[in-house]
Design an enzyme around this catalytic site. Structure first.
Site, PDB file in Angstrom:
ATOM      1  N   ALA A 138      11.614 -41.072   1.894  1.00  0.00           N
ATOM      2  CA  ALA A 138      10.182 -41.061   1.473  1.00  0.00           C
ATOM      3  C   ALA A 138       9.593 -39.743   1.794  1.00  0.00           C
ATOM      4  O   ALA A 138       8.424 -39.407   2.286  1.00  0.00           O
ATOM      5  CB  ALA A 138       9.366 -42.013   2.121  1.00  0.00           C
ATOM      6  N   GLY A 139      10.393 -38.442   1.316  1.00  0.00           N
ATOM      7  CA  GLY A 139       9.942 -37.284   1.407  1.00  0.00           C
ATOM      8  C   GLY A 139       9.028 -36.821   0.143  1.00  0.00           C
ATOM      9  O   GLY A 139       8.880 -37.842  -0.677  1.00  0.00           O
ATOM     10  N   ALA A 140       9.165 -35.519  -0.070  1.00  0.00           N
ATOM     11  CA  ALA A 140       8.121 -34.922  -1.164  1.00  0.00           C
ATOM     12  C   ALA A 140       8.883 -35.693  -2.480  1.00  0.00           C
ATOM     13  O   ALA A 140       8.214 -36.260  -3.338  1.00  0.00           O
ATOM     14  CB  ALA A 140       8.049 -33.581  -1.152  1.00  0.00           C
ATOM     15  N   PHE A 141      10.128 -35.655  -2.634  1.00  0.00           N
ATOM     16  CA  PHE A 141      10.872 -35.887  -4.123  1.00  0.00           C
ATOM     17  C   PHE A 141      10.876 -37.390  -4.091  1.00  0.00           C
ATOM     18  O   PHE A 141      10.745 -37.867  -5.176  1.00  0.00           O
ATOM     19  CB  PHE A 141      12.215 -35.442  -4.049  1.00  0.00           C
ATOM     20  CG  PHE A 141      12.802 -35.293  -5.311  1.00  0.00           C
ATOM     21  CD1 PHE A 141      11.941 -34.582  -6.472  1.00  0.00           C
ATOM     22  CD2 PHE A 141      14.206 -35.483  -5.653  1.00  0.00           C
ATOM     23  CE1 PHE A 141      12.337 -34.789  -7.923  1.00  0.00           C
ATOM     24  CE2 PHE A 141      14.785 -35.649  -6.857  1.00  0.00           C
ATOM     25  CZ  PHE A 141      13.741 -34.983  -8.071  1.00  0.00           C
ATOM     26  N   GLY A 142      11.383 -38.185  -2.865  1.00  0.00           N
ATOM     27  CA  GLY A 142      11.408 -39.609  -3.163  1.00  0.00           C
ATOM     28  C   GLY A 142      10.038 -40.119  -3.602  1.00  0.00           C
ATOM     29  O   GLY A 142       9.957 -41.000  -4.526  1.00  0.00           O
ATOM     30  N   ASP A 178      17.302 -24.936 -13.554  1.00  0.00           N
ATOM     31  CA  ASP A 178      17.016 -24.926 -12.113  1.00  0.00           C
ATOM     32  C   ASP A 178      17.023 -23.514 -11.389  1.00  0.00           C
ATOM     33  O   ASP A 178      16.271 -23.363 -10.457  1.00  0.00           O
ATOM     34  CB  ASP A 178      17.556 -26.036 -11.238  1.00  0.00           C
ATOM     35  CG  ASP A 178      17.062 -26.865 -10.158  1.00  0.00           C
ATOM     36  OD1 ASP A 178      15.572 -26.328 -10.090  1.00  0.00           O
ATOM     37  OD2 ASP A 178      17.367 -27.624  -9.710  1.00  0.00           O
ATOM     38  N   ARG A 226      10.794 -23.808  -1.668  1.00  0.00           N
ATOM     39  CA  ARG A 226      11.212 -23.581  -0.041  1.00  0.00           C
ATOM     40  C   ARG A 226      12.243 -22.717   0.144  1.00  0.00           C
ATOM     41  O   ARG A 226      12.269 -21.897   1.005  1.00  0.00           O
ATOM     42  CB  ARG A 226      11.380 -24.989   0.610  1.00  0.00           C
ATOM     43  CG  ARG A 226      10.308 -25.831   0.343  1.00  0.00           C
ATOM     44  CD  ARG A 226      10.613 -27.404   0.536  1.00  0.00           C
ATOM     45  NE  ARG A 226      11.318 -27.897  -0.374  1.00  0.00           N
ATOM     46  CZ  ARG A 226      11.836 -29.277  -0.452  1.00  0.00           C
ATOM     47  NH1 ARG A 226      11.254 -29.988   0.214  1.00  0.00           N
ATOM     48  NH2 ARG A 226      12.593 -29.762  -1.442  1.00  0.00           N
ATOM     49  N   ARG A 238      12.883 -43.912   6.564  1.00  0.00           N
ATOM     50  CA  ARG A 238      13.496 -44.233   7.663  1.00  0.00           C
ATOM     51  C   ARG A 238      12.682 -44.508   8.929  1.00  0.00           C
ATOM     52  O   ARG A 238      12.930 -45.098   9.923  1.00  0.00           O
ATOM     53  CB  ARG A 238      14.419 -42.894   8.072  1.00  0.00           C
ATOM     54  CG  ARG A 238      13.813 -41.633   8.483  1.00  0.00           C
ATOM     55  CD  ARG A 238      14.600 -40.666   9.122  1.00  0.00           C
ATOM     56  NE  ARG A 238      13.883 -39.282   9.390  1.00  0.00           N
ATOM     57  CZ  ARG A 238      14.781 -38.292  10.006  1.00  0.00           C
ATOM     58  NH1 ARG A 238      15.799 -38.576  10.326  1.00  0.00           N
ATOM     59  NH2 ARG A 238      14.050 -37.270   9.902  1.00  0.00           N
ATOM     60  N   LYS A 287      22.219 -23.167  -7.209  1.00  0.00           N
ATOM     61  CA  LYS A 287      20.958 -22.267  -7.423  1.00  0.00           C
ATOM     62  C   LYS A 287      20.172 -21.984  -6.340  1.00  0.00           C
ATOM     63  O   LYS A 287      19.504 -21.166  -6.223  1.00  0.00           O
ATOM     64  CB  LYS A 287      20.390 -22.939  -8.684  1.00  0.00           C
ATOM     65  CG  LYS A 287      19.921 -24.517  -8.304  1.00  0.00           C
ATOM     66  CD  LYS A 287      18.387 -24.665  -7.750  1.00  0.00           C
ATOM     67  CE  LYS A 287      18.032 -25.889  -6.994  1.00  0.00           C
ATOM     68  NZ  LYS A 287      16.770 -25.779  -6.597  1.00  0.00           N
TER      69      LYS A 287
HETATM   70  N1  LIG Z   1      10.790 -31.330  -3.083  1.00  0.00           N
HETATM   71  C1  LIG Z   1      11.212 -31.262  -4.490  1.00  0.00           C
HETATM   72  O1  LIG Z   1      10.275 -30.330  -5.209  1.00  0.00           O
HETATM   73  C2  LIG Z   1      12.515 -31.522  -4.811  1.00  0.00           C
HETATM   74  C3  LIG Z   1      13.539 -31.904  -3.934  1.00  0.00           C
HETATM   75  N2  LIG Z   1      14.568 -32.124  -4.291  1.00  0.00           N
HETATM   76  C4  LIG Z   1      15.762 -32.515  -3.696  1.00  0.00           C
HETATM   77  O2  LIG Z   1      15.509 -33.747  -2.953  1.00  0.00           O
HETATM   78  C5  LIG Z   1      16.057 -33.931  -1.760  1.00  0.00           C
HETATM   79  C6  LIG Z   1      15.037 -34.338  -0.365  1.00  0.00           C
HETATM   80  O3  LIG Z   1      14.262 -33.462  -0.580  1.00  0.00           O
HETATM   81  P1  LIG Z   1      12.571 -33.467  -0.259  1.00  0.00           P
HETATM   82  O4  LIG Z   1      12.157 -34.785  -0.468  1.00  0.00           O
HETATM   83  O5  LIG Z   1      11.875 -32.382  -0.754  1.00  0.00           O
HETATM   84  O6  LIG Z   1      12.407 -33.111   1.396  1.00  0.00           O
HETATM   85  P2  LIG Z   1      11.431 -33.464   2.302  1.00  0.00           P
HETATM   86  O7  LIG Z   1      11.627 -32.652   3.502  1.00  0.00           O
HETATM   87  O8  LIG Z   1      10.004 -33.456   1.732  1.00  0.00           O
HETATM   88  O9  LIG Z   1      11.739 -34.900   2.892  1.00  0.00           O
HETATM   89  C7  LIG Z   1      12.972 -35.459   3.325  1.00  0.00           C
HETATM   90  C8  LIG Z   1      12.936 -36.939   3.640  1.00  0.00           C
HETATM   91  O10 LIG Z   1      14.171 -37.333   3.887  1.00  0.00           O
HETATM   92  C9  LIG Z   1      14.133 -38.288   5.295  1.00  0.00           C
HETATM   93  N3  LIG Z   1      15.115 -38.127   5.947  1.00  0.00           N
HETATM   94  C10 LIG Z   1      15.686 -36.929   6.827  1.00  0.00           C
HETATM   95  N4  LIG Z   1      16.867 -37.192   7.610  1.00  0.00           N
HETATM   96  C11 LIG Z   1      17.051 -38.546   6.927  1.00  0.00           C
HETATM   97  C12 LIG Z   1      18.028 -39.527   7.335  1.00  0.00           C
HETATM   98  N5  LIG Z   1      19.299 -39.255   8.139  1.00  0.00           N
HETATM   99  N6  LIG Z   1      18.228 -40.667   6.723  1.00  0.00           N
HETATM  100  C13 LIG Z   1      17.282 -40.844   5.667  1.00  0.00           C
HETATM  101  N7  LIG Z   1      16.006 -40.172   5.464  1.00  0.00           N
HETATM  102  C14 LIG Z   1      16.142 -38.995   6.258  1.00  0.00           C
HETATM  103  C15 LIG Z   1      12.957 -37.675   5.859  1.00  0.00           C
HETATM  104  O11 LIG Z   1      12.389 -38.559   6.834  1.00  0.00           O
HETATM  105  P3  LIG Z   1      11.125 -37.982   7.758  1.00  0.00           P
HETATM  106  O12 LIG Z   1       9.922 -37.969   7.165  1.00  0.00           O
HETATM  107  O13 LIG Z   1      11.243 -39.261   8.859  1.00  0.00           O
HETATM  108  O14 LIG Z   1      11.796 -36.879   8.413  1.00  0.00           O
HETATM  109  C16 LIG Z   1      11.782 -37.425   4.614  1.00  0.00           C
HETATM  110  O15 LIG Z   1      11.353 -38.538   4.133  1.00  0.00           O
HETATM  111  C17 LIG Z   1      16.666 -32.325  -1.206  1.00  0.00           C
HETATM  112  O16 LIG Z   1      18.259 -32.516  -1.597  1.00  0.00           O
HETATM  113  C18 LIG Z   1      15.917 -31.395  -2.144  1.00  0.00           C
HETATM  114  O17 LIG Z   1      16.636 -30.400  -2.816  1.00  0.00           O
HETATM  115  C19 LIG Z   1      15.086 -32.260  -5.834  1.00  0.00           C
HETATM  116  C20 LIG Z   1      14.105 -31.914  -6.624  1.00  0.00           C
HETATM  117  C21 LIG Z   1      12.931 -31.374  -6.242  1.00  0.00           C
HETATM  118  O1  LIG Z   2      15.052 -28.145  -6.352  1.00  0.00           O
HETATM  119  C1  LIG Z   2      13.945 -28.115  -6.506  1.00  0.00           C
HETATM  120  C2  LIG Z   2      13.182 -27.658  -7.706  1.00  0.00           C
HETATM  121  O2  LIG Z   2      14.142 -27.824  -8.952  1.00  0.00           O
HETATM  122  C3  LIG Z   2      12.724 -27.688  -5.296  1.00  0.00           C
HETATM  123  O3  LIG Z   2      13.093 -26.486  -4.838  1.00  0.00           O
HETATM  124  P1  LIG Z   2      13.256 -26.360  -3.272  1.00  0.00           P
HETATM  125  O4  LIG Z   2      13.824 -27.364  -2.280  1.00  0.00           O
HETATM  126  O5  LIG Z   2      13.575 -24.912  -3.083  1.00  0.00           O
HETATM  127  O6  LIG Z   2      11.859 -26.601  -2.884  1.00  0.00           O
END
Ligand SMILES: NC(=O)C1=CN([C@@H]2O[C@H](COP(=O)(O)OP(=O)(O)OC[C@H]3O[C@@H](n4cnc5c(N)ncnc54)[C@H](OP(=O)(O)O)[C@@H]3O)[C@@H](O)[C@H]2O)C=CC1
Ligand SMILES: O=C(CO)COP(=O)(O)O
Length: 318
Positions: A7-11, A236, A247, A29, A183
């Site tokens: 449940a980070g930014a992407f999820g 990308d 980032r 988590r 990338k």
């Molecule tokens: N943000 C974006 O624009 C994009 C991101 N992505 C990819 O998505 C993936 C996640 O990135 P993003 O969502 O941005 O990252 P964030 O930093 O926003 O969030 C990461 C999430 O992963 C959780 N997490 C960390 N460790 C674990 C673990 N051991 N088990 C389960 N969950 C865990 C974190 O939980 P907690 O909050 O508790 O720390 C948090 O919810 C990356 O690989 C990124 O490259 C792809 C495209 C776009």
């Molecule tokens: O993957 C991404 C864009 O496609 C997000 O990029 P960053 O992880 O560098 O923020």
């Protein structure tokens, strides 16, 4: 029902757009964070100004059983641990990696890790140019959905497409995951070039020579060249190397300016650079751009030294 783990930014952004297609379960988590999101209807940590539609239920703890596809949206270096902890419940369903990178411990990409840890699952990957915020705001976005099983890939493509998120399909999982992983490494280098004031011409050169390395490395690992030229590779690369929303790019800028960077921010390219360089050395591949960026990330070289290293290489054909 769609299940999203992470449940980070992407999820969270994926949950927001996919809620247009039906109910979504978003797994966090941290139980406290899940309860807070479920009650407040917002992810205050990562997307504080985006309301969560009614169709999203945020949970924590044990994952729901069943054969519904599961999207894995956590950082690359945590994916292996997550899969090991939950492989019994993840079972034989399609597992769609949404992370970008190469695992430092094993040298595998996301679909390789899934295959290694959850042998019964069907590995897939969703990747390409998209900032979480753009997806969550409903801005037009196009991504690649890769699955070696063409029938499952077609089903995933249909179920994960929304009115503003258009998916293209391929069976080349290796090419798709390597584009997204590599990338980010080049984006760190481009951020460093811009942060150090070396100019946009230098950035264009780094992107282009970096893209040549992406091709070289991906070809050696069995990817199809066309995949690298698509959304998950070239698309990308362009987005991440040119936007302050990235980032990886911002981390590179801070290296170029000699400033500190918040260690809590997810920067996938930093660990992936080391994993890729190790793999390239094992395969005897020439990867000078990756080498220079890895040396920046590990603190072995400053930007000016890394640039001198690249500029003083013997002249060659393009
Ligand atoms: N943000 C974006 O624009 C994009 C991101 N992505 C990819 O998505 C993936 C996640 O990135 P993003 O969502 O941005 O990252 P964030 O930093 O926003 O969030 C990461 C999430 O992963 C959780 N997490 C960390 N460790 C674990 C673990 N051991 N088990 C389960 N969950 C865990 C974190 O939980 P907690 O909050 O508790 O720390 C948090 O919810 C990356 O690989 C990124 O490259 C792809 C495209 C776009
Ligand atoms: O993957 C991404 C864009 O496609 C997000 O990029 P960053 O992880 O560098 O923020």
């Amino acid at each position: 029902m769609t299940l999203i783990c992470g449940a980070g930014a992407f999820g969270t952004a994926l949950a927001v757009t996919l809620a247009q297609n039906g109910p979504v379960t978003l797994w966090a988590r941290d139980a406290e964070h899940a309860a807070e999101m479920q009650a407040s209807r917002v992810n205050a940590r990562r997307l504080p100004d985006i309301p969560l539609p009614e169709g999203i239920t945020v949970i924590s703890g044990t994952l729901p059983e069943g054969d519904t596809p599961c999207l894995l949206a956590m950082p690359m270096q945590t994916l292996g641990g997550f899969l090991t902890a939950h492989h019994c419940t993840l079972g034989a369903r399609p597992l769609v990696a949404c992370c970008k990178g190469m695992d430092l411990a094993t040298g595998l990409g996301p679909t390789g890790l899934i295959a290694q840890t959850c042998a019964e699952a069907i590995p897939a990957i969703l990747t390409g140019p998209s900032f979480a915020r753009d997806i969550a705001l409903g801005l037009p976005t196009a991504l690649t959905l890769a699955c070696a099983d063409g029938v499952v890939g077609e089903r995933l493509q249909a179920s994960l497409t929304t009115p503003t998120l258009r998916l293209y399909r391929t069976t080349d999982t290796i090419g798709a995951e390597l584009g997204g992983a590599l990338k980010n490494v080049i984006a760190i280098g481009c951020g460093a070039v811009m942060g150090a004031g070396l100019g946009e011409s230098a950035r264009a050169a780094l992107m282009t020579r970096g893209f040549a390395e992406m091709h070289r490395f991906a070809h050696a690992l069995g990817a199809q060249p066309d995949t690298l030229a698509g959304l998950s590779g070239f698309g990308d690369l362009v987005l991440t190397c040119t936007s302050g929303q990235s980032r990886n790019y911002r981390y590179g800028q801070s290296l170029g300016r000699g400033e500190a960077f918040d260690g809590g921010v997810t920067v996938e390219g930093a660990a992936t650079a080391r994993a890729v360089l190790a793999r390239a050395r094992a395969l005897d591949l020439d990867m000078p751009v990756t080498h220079a960026i890895t040396a920046l990330v590990t603190g072995e070289l400053r930007v000016s030294e890394a640039m001198d290293m690249l500029l003083s290489r013997p002249l060659k054909e393009e």
